[in-house]
Write a protein that holds these residues in place. Structure first.
Motif, PDB file in Angstrom:
ATOM      1  N   GLN A 191      43.141  41.680  43.346  1.00  9.91           N
ATOM      2  CA  GLN A 191      42.642  42.771  42.504  1.00  9.91           C
ATOM      3  C   GLN A 191      41.391  42.345  41.743  1.00  9.91           C
ATOM      4  O   GLN A 191      40.474  43.147  41.547  1.00  9.91           O
ATOM      5  CB  GLN A 191      43.729  43.221  41.523  1.00  9.91           C
ATOM      6  N   ARG A 192      41.348  41.086  41.320  1.00 10.13           N
ATOM      7  CA  ARG A 192      40.139  40.590  40.642  1.00 10.13           C
ATOM      8  C   ARG A 192      38.918  40.680  41.560  1.00 10.13           C
ATOM      9  O   ARG A 192      37.821  41.042  41.126  1.00 10.13           O
ATOM     10  CB  ARG A 192      40.351  39.148  40.190  1.00 10.13           C
ATOM     11  N   TYR A 193      39.113  40.326  42.831  1.00 10.16           N
ATOM     12  CA  TYR A 193      37.998  40.401  43.784  1.00 10.16           C
ATOM     13  C   TYR A 193      37.578  41.856  43.998  1.00 10.16           C
ATOM     14  O   TYR A 193      36.371  42.159  44.054  1.00 10.16           O
ATOM     15  CB  TYR A 193      38.386  39.764  45.114  1.00 10.16           C
ATOM     16  N   VAL A 194      38.549  42.754  44.120  1.00  5.57           N
ATOM     17  CA  VAL A 194      38.230  44.167  44.292  1.00  5.57           C
ATOM     18  C   VAL A 194      37.405  44.653  43.097  1.00  5.57           C
ATOM     19  O   VAL A 194      36.379  45.329  43.252  1.00  5.57           O
ATOM     20  CB  VAL A 194      39.523  45.004  44.437  1.00  5.57           C
ATOM     21  N   SER A 195      37.837  44.305  41.897  1.00  5.90           N
ATOM     22  CA  SER A 195      37.114  44.728  40.684  1.00  5.90           C
ATOM     23  C   SER A 195      35.703  44.148  40.647  1.00  5.90           C
ATOM     24  O   SER A 195      34.746  44.826  40.249  1.00  5.90           O
ATOM     25  CB  SER A 195      37.887  44.295  39.437  1.00  5.90           C
ATOM     26  N   LEU A 196      35.577  42.875  41.054  1.00  4.90           N
ATOM     27  CA  LEU A 196      34.264  42.233  41.083  1.00  4.90           C
ATOM     28  C   LEU A 196      33.334  42.962  42.043  1.00  4.90           C
ATOM     29  O   LEU A 196      32.190  43.298  41.704  1.00  4.90           O
ATOM     30  CB  LEU A 196      34.409  40.766  41.486  1.00  4.90           C
ATOM     31  N   TYR A 197      33.834  43.230  43.272  1.00  2.17           N
ATOM     32  CA  TYR A 197      32.991  43.910  44.264  1.00  2.17           C
ATOM     33  C   TYR A 197      32.621  45.309  43.808  1.00  2.17           C
ATOM     34  O   TYR A 197      31.486  45.766  44.006  1.00  2.17           O
ATOM     35  CB  TYR A 197      33.717  43.974  45.612  1.00  2.17           C
ATOM     36  N   GLU A 198      33.567  46.010  43.183  1.00  3.56           N
ATOM     37  CA  GLU A 198      33.274  47.358  42.687  1.00  3.56           C
ATOM     38  C   GLU A 198      32.184  47.328  41.620  1.00  3.56           C
ATOM     39  O   GLU A 198      31.294  48.175  41.596  1.00  3.56           O
ATOM     40  CB  GLU A 198      34.547  48.002  42.136  1.00  3.56           C
ATOM     41  N   SER A 199      32.252  46.316  40.731  1.00  3.09           N
ATOM     42  CA  SER A 199      31.241  46.225  39.674  1.00  3.09           C
ATOM     43  C   SER A 199      29.869  45.912  40.252  1.00  3.09           C
ATOM     44  O   SER A 199      28.844  46.398  39.764  1.00  3.09           O
ATOM     45  CB  SER A 199      31.644  45.163  38.647  1.00  3.09           C
ATOM     46  N   ILE A 200      29.839  45.103  41.330  1.00  6.07           N
ATOM     47  CA  ILE A 200      28.559  44.772  41.965  1.00  6.07           C
ATOM     48  C   ILE A 200      27.968  46.007  42.637  1.00  6.07           C
ATOM     49  O   ILE A 200      26.779  46.299  42.521  1.00  6.07           O
ATOM     50  CB  ILE A 200      28.755  43.637  42.994  1.00  6.07           C
ATOM     51  N   VAL A 201      28.816  46.782  43.324  1.00  6.92           N
ATOM     52  CA  VAL A 201      28.359  47.985  43.999  1.00  6.92           C
ATOM     53  C   VAL A 201      27.827  48.999  42.975  1.00  6.92           C
ATOM     54  O   VAL A 201      26.784  49.640  43.186  1.00  6.92           O
ATOM     55  CB  VAL A 201      29.504  48.611  44.839  1.00  6.92           C
ATOM     56  N   MET A 202      28.529  49.133  41.844  1.00  6.00           N
ATOM     57  CA  MET A 202      28.106  50.095  40.824  1.00  6.00           C
ATOM     58  C   MET A 202      26.749  49.726  40.227  1.00  6.00           C
ATOM     59  O   MET A 202      25.977  50.577  39.825  1.00  6.00           O
ATOM     60  CB  MET A 202      29.157  50.161  39.703  1.00  6.00           C
TER      61      MET A 202
END
Length: 207
Positions: A188-199
């Motif tokens: 979940q931490r990785y998912v959140s990290l990738y989402e923040s990068i995409v945003m």
């Protein structure tokens, strides 16, 4: 941090684990694990010095795991086992131990310390790199200054002589491993990290 399978690395029946490896049931087992025992950064030689200073402790037993371990003569109250790649077996190794010692002189966030944490094994080591994030003073173990062999030996002796403190640290270690380092949480931490990068990424240009 690394993610850790806390369903594999978990507290085990100590006596059954010792039976699996032929370790005396009444032993007080100090464990060292590294990929390569001759990697100077891992501090194996310093731990050997500390263990020599603890020979008067009753029922002391030293267990070393890693490449180049097979054939090492560590004395009659010790065992050296070559590198263990099978995780369930490695979990039993931790389960057979009273104390994990990580005398690294340089390290980031060592997986072995996380594995010990998840298996409910208190840890003693040197205060380097990311170890203070895992080995929390008085809660999951104890750290001394890097290279302090006397301090390392003293902390090993103190915890081996304090079964109630070890039991408290074992419970805290397991709790922290499950709360902070389990695999689904890391995913979940990785998912959140990738989402923040995409945003934060600029819009792509169409050609």
């Amino acid at each position: 941090p690394y993610g850790l399978d806390t369903e594999i690395f978990k507290p085990r029946d100590r006596q059954l684990a010792r039976l699996r490896f032929g370790i005396p049931p009444q032993a007080r087992v100090v464990l060292f694990v590294a990929d390569y025992l001759n990697d100077k950064r891992k501090g194996f030689g310093l731990l050997l010095e500390a263990i020599k200073g603890l020979q008067n402790l009753p029922n002391l037993y030293f267990l070393a795991i890693g490449h180049n371990a097979a054939g090492l003569d560590l004395g009659k109250s010790a065992m050296a086992i070559d590198y263990v790649s099978d995780e369930p077996t490695l979990s039993l190794v931790y389960g057979a131990s009273d104390l994990f010692v990580i005398p690294s002189l340089q390290d980031n966030l060592p997986l072995t310390a996380l594995e010990a944490l998840a298996c409910g094994v208190p840890t003693v080591g040197f205060n380097v790199g990311g170890l203070p994030d895992i080995v929390r003073e008085g809660e999951t173990g104890s750290l001394v200054s890097a290279g302090d062999v006397y301090g390392l030996a003293s902390q090993i002796a103190e915890l081996l002589n304090s079964p109630e403190r070890r039991a408290s640290m074992a419970g805290a270690s397991r709790r922290i491993a499950v709360e902070e380092y389990r695999l689904d949480l890391q995913a979940q931490r990785y998912v959140s990290l990738y989402e923040s990068i995409v945003m934060c990424a600029p819009p792509s240009k169409t050609i």
